[in-house]
Design an enzyme around this catalytic site. Structure first.
Site, PDB file in Angstrom:
ATOM      1  N   ASP A 111       1.158  -1.227   0.187  1.00 54.66           N
ATOM      2  CA  ASP A 111       0.457  -0.150  -0.200  1.00 54.66           C
ATOM      3  C   ASP A 111       1.049   1.387   0.011  1.00 54.66           C
ATOM      4  O   ASP A 111       1.716   1.328   0.360  1.00 54.66           O
ATOM      5  CB  ASP A 111      -0.770   0.036   1.240  1.00 54.66           C
ATOM      6  CG  ASP A 111      -1.864  -1.303   1.040  1.00 54.66           C
ATOM      7  OD1 ASP A 111      -2.078  -1.011   2.392  1.00 54.66           O
ATOM      8  OD2 ASP A 111      -2.521  -1.047   0.597  1.00 54.66           O
ATOM      9  N   ASP A 129      -7.092  -0.841  -4.335  1.00 57.19           N
ATOM     10  CA  ASP A 129      -8.081  -0.354  -3.674  1.00 57.19           C
ATOM     11  C   ASP A 129      -9.556   0.390  -4.081  1.00 57.19           C
ATOM     12  O   ASP A 129     -10.292   0.347  -4.305  1.00 57.19           O
ATOM     13  CB  ASP A 129      -7.546  -0.141  -2.558  1.00 57.19           C
ATOM     14  CG  ASP A 129      -7.006  -1.584  -1.779  1.00 57.19           C
ATOM     15  OD1 ASP A 129      -6.022  -0.901  -0.690  1.00 57.19           O
ATOM     16  OD2 ASP A 129      -7.220  -2.556  -1.833  1.00 57.19           O
TER      17      ASP A 129
HETATM   18  C1  LIG Z   1     -11.141  -1.742  -1.091  1.00 52.89           C
HETATM   19  C2  LIG Z   1     -11.575  -3.199  -0.554  1.00 52.89           C
HETATM   20  C3  LIG Z   1      -9.825  -3.932   0.215  1.00 52.89           C
HETATM   21  C4  LIG Z   1      -9.436  -5.069  -0.064  1.00 52.89           C
HETATM   22  O1  LIG Z   1     -10.112  -5.904  -1.024  1.00 52.89           O
HETATM   23  C5  LIG Z   1     -10.071  -6.514  -1.426  1.00 52.89           C
HETATM   24  O2  LIG Z   1      -8.421  -7.039  -1.843  1.00 52.89           O
HETATM   25  C6  LIG Z   1     -10.866  -8.344  -1.476  1.00 52.89           C
HETATM   26  C7  LIG Z   1     -11.173  -8.789  -3.019  1.00 52.89           C
HETATM   27  C8  LIG Z   1     -10.367  -9.275  -1.423  1.00 52.89           C
HETATM   28  C9  LIG Z   1     -11.449  -8.695   0.322  1.00 52.89           C
HETATM   29  C10 LIG Z   1     -10.314  -9.562   1.410  1.00 52.89           C
HETATM   30  C11 LIG Z   1     -12.260  -9.611   0.296  1.00 52.89           C
HETATM   31  C12 LIG Z   1     -13.638  -8.081   0.566  1.00 52.89           C
HETATM   32  C13 LIG Z   1     -13.339  -7.493   2.286  1.00 52.89           C
HETATM   33  C14 LIG Z   1     -13.891  -6.464   2.082  1.00 52.89           C
HETATM   34  C15 LIG Z   1     -13.075  -5.417   3.256  1.00 52.89           C
HETATM   35  O3  LIG Z   1     -12.132  -5.674   3.117  1.00 52.89           O
HETATM   36  C16 LIG Z   1     -13.740  -4.138   3.443  1.00 52.89           C
HETATM   37  C17 LIG Z   1     -13.968  -2.949   2.280  1.00 52.89           C
HETATM   38  C18 LIG Z   1     -14.984  -1.500   2.954  1.00 52.89           C
HETATM   39  C19 LIG Z   1     -14.499  -0.828   1.717  1.00 52.89           C
HETATM   40  C20 LIG Z   1     -15.057  -0.184   0.874  1.00 52.89           C
HETATM   41  C21 LIG Z   1     -15.464  -0.484  -0.443  1.00 52.89           C
HETATM   42  C22 LIG Z   1     -13.606   0.410   2.451  1.00 52.89           C
HETATM   43  C23 LIG Z   1     -12.161   0.965   1.515  1.00 52.89           C
HETATM   44  C24 LIG Z   1     -10.458   0.613   2.651  1.00 52.89           C
HETATM   45  C25 LIG Z   1      -9.690   0.957   1.696  1.00 52.89           C
HETATM   46  C26 LIG Z   1     -10.026   1.023   1.186  1.00 52.89           C
HETATM   47  O4  LIG Z   1      -9.662   2.876   0.437  1.00 52.89           O
HETATM   48  C27 LIG Z   1      -9.712   2.857  -1.142  1.00 52.89           C
HETATM   49  C28 LIG Z   1      -8.755   1.079   3.489  1.00 52.89           C
HETATM   50  C29 LIG Z   1      -7.822  -0.465   2.368  1.00 52.89           C
HETATM   51  C30 LIG Z   1      -6.361  -0.557   2.851  1.00 52.89           C
HETATM   52  O5  LIG Z   1      -6.810  -1.003   4.247  1.00 52.89           O
HETATM   53  C31 LIG Z   1      -5.673  -1.167   2.875  1.00 52.89           C
HETATM   54  O6  LIG Z   1      -4.338  -1.960   3.622  1.00 52.89           O
HETATM   55  C32 LIG Z   1      -5.961  -2.413   1.855  1.00 52.89           C
HETATM   56  C33 LIG Z   1      -5.181  -3.475   1.452  1.00 52.89           C
HETATM   57  O7  LIG Z   1      -4.420  -3.138   0.599  1.00 52.89           O
HETATM   58  C34 LIG Z   1      -5.850  -4.567   1.182  1.00 52.89           C
HETATM   59  N1  LIG Z   1      -6.828  -4.126   0.290  1.00 52.89           N
HETATM   60  C35 LIG Z   1      -8.136  -5.197   0.712  1.00 52.89           C
HETATM   61  O8  LIG Z   1      -8.331  -6.446   0.971  1.00 52.89           O
END
Ligand SMILES: CCC[C@@H]1OC(=O)[C@@H](C)C[C@H](C)CCCCC(=O)CCC[C@@H](CC)/C=C/C=C(\COC)CC[C@@H](O)[C@@H](O)C[C@H](O)CNC1=O
Length: 156
Positions: A111, A129
């Site tokens: 990230d 993300d």
């Molecule tokens: C965006 C989904 C997160 C992404 O899901 C993915 O990969 C998917 C494909 C696989 C996951 C295992 C399944 C979904 C989990 C759902 C979840 O988590 C709730 C989401 C809420 C969302 C509203 C839609 C808020 C948003 C947050 C953030 C993003 O803001 C832009 C903060 C990101 C930082 O914490 C960063 O460190 C995260 C890191 O990059 C890993 N990323 C993931 O796990």
């Protein structure tokens, strides 16, 4: 087919930016872009959003594969002629695969986009993300529009 090109573009941009960060930044190193608003900070996350479920890689693999299969199914079945739906699915597919690549090859997600929204230090995130959140947003707009269409038809 076009929607997969969107996904490929998202994946390429996501992986390229993550590669640049890994190559040019020390872990934790931060560069100011816009004072008190936007910084580029090299960060790793072994969990999902807000660092939940740290290290539960198998859970993420299973969830992501289900998400990817679901999106491809939807693109094949529903997205014919629905540009907004197809674009939203393309963004989500690219985002899911982008983070999946990190989880498989790096065992953690890179990230680097560090924003302070109204003073709140929002969790550091990446292009994948952003694509996921944009895709979810567009999907909701698409659903609202479809619902409104259906209501209009009922009235007429
Ligand atoms: C965006 C989904 C997160 C992404 O899901 C993915 O990969 C998917 C494909 C696989 C996951 C295992 C399944 C979904 C989990 C759902 C979840 O988590 C709730 C989401 C809420 C969302 C509203 C839609 C808020 C948003 C947050 C953030 C993003 O803001 C832009 C903060 C990101 C930082 O914490 C960063 O460190 C995260 C890191 O990059 C890993 N990323 C993931 O796990």
């Amino acid at each position: 087919m076009f929607y997969y090109i969107i996904a490929l573009f998202v994946i390429a941009l996501d992986q390229y930016t993550k590669w640049l960060i890994v190559k040019n930044f020390e872990l934790g190193e931060s560069v100011k872009v816009i004072e008190d608003f936007l910084y580029i900070t090299s960060h790793r996350n072994r969990g999902a959003a807000w660092g939940i479920l740290q290290g539960q890689m198998w859970f993420f693999y299973v969830i992501t594969v289900i998400v990817i299969i679901g999106i491809i199914y939807y693109i094949q079945k529903e997205a014919k002629g629905k540009l907004l739906l197809g674009v939203s699915l393309g963004f989500m597919l690219g985002g899911a695969i982008g983070n999946f690549i990190d989880r498989v090859f790096r065992k953690e997600v890179v990230d680097f986009i560090n924003t302070y929204i109204f003073g709140y230090d929002f969790p550091v995130f990446n292009i994948a993300d952003s694509a996921l959140v944009i895709g979810v947003g567009l999907l909701m707009i698409q659903m609202l529009l479809e619902e409104r269409e259906a209501k209009k038809k009922e009235k007429s």
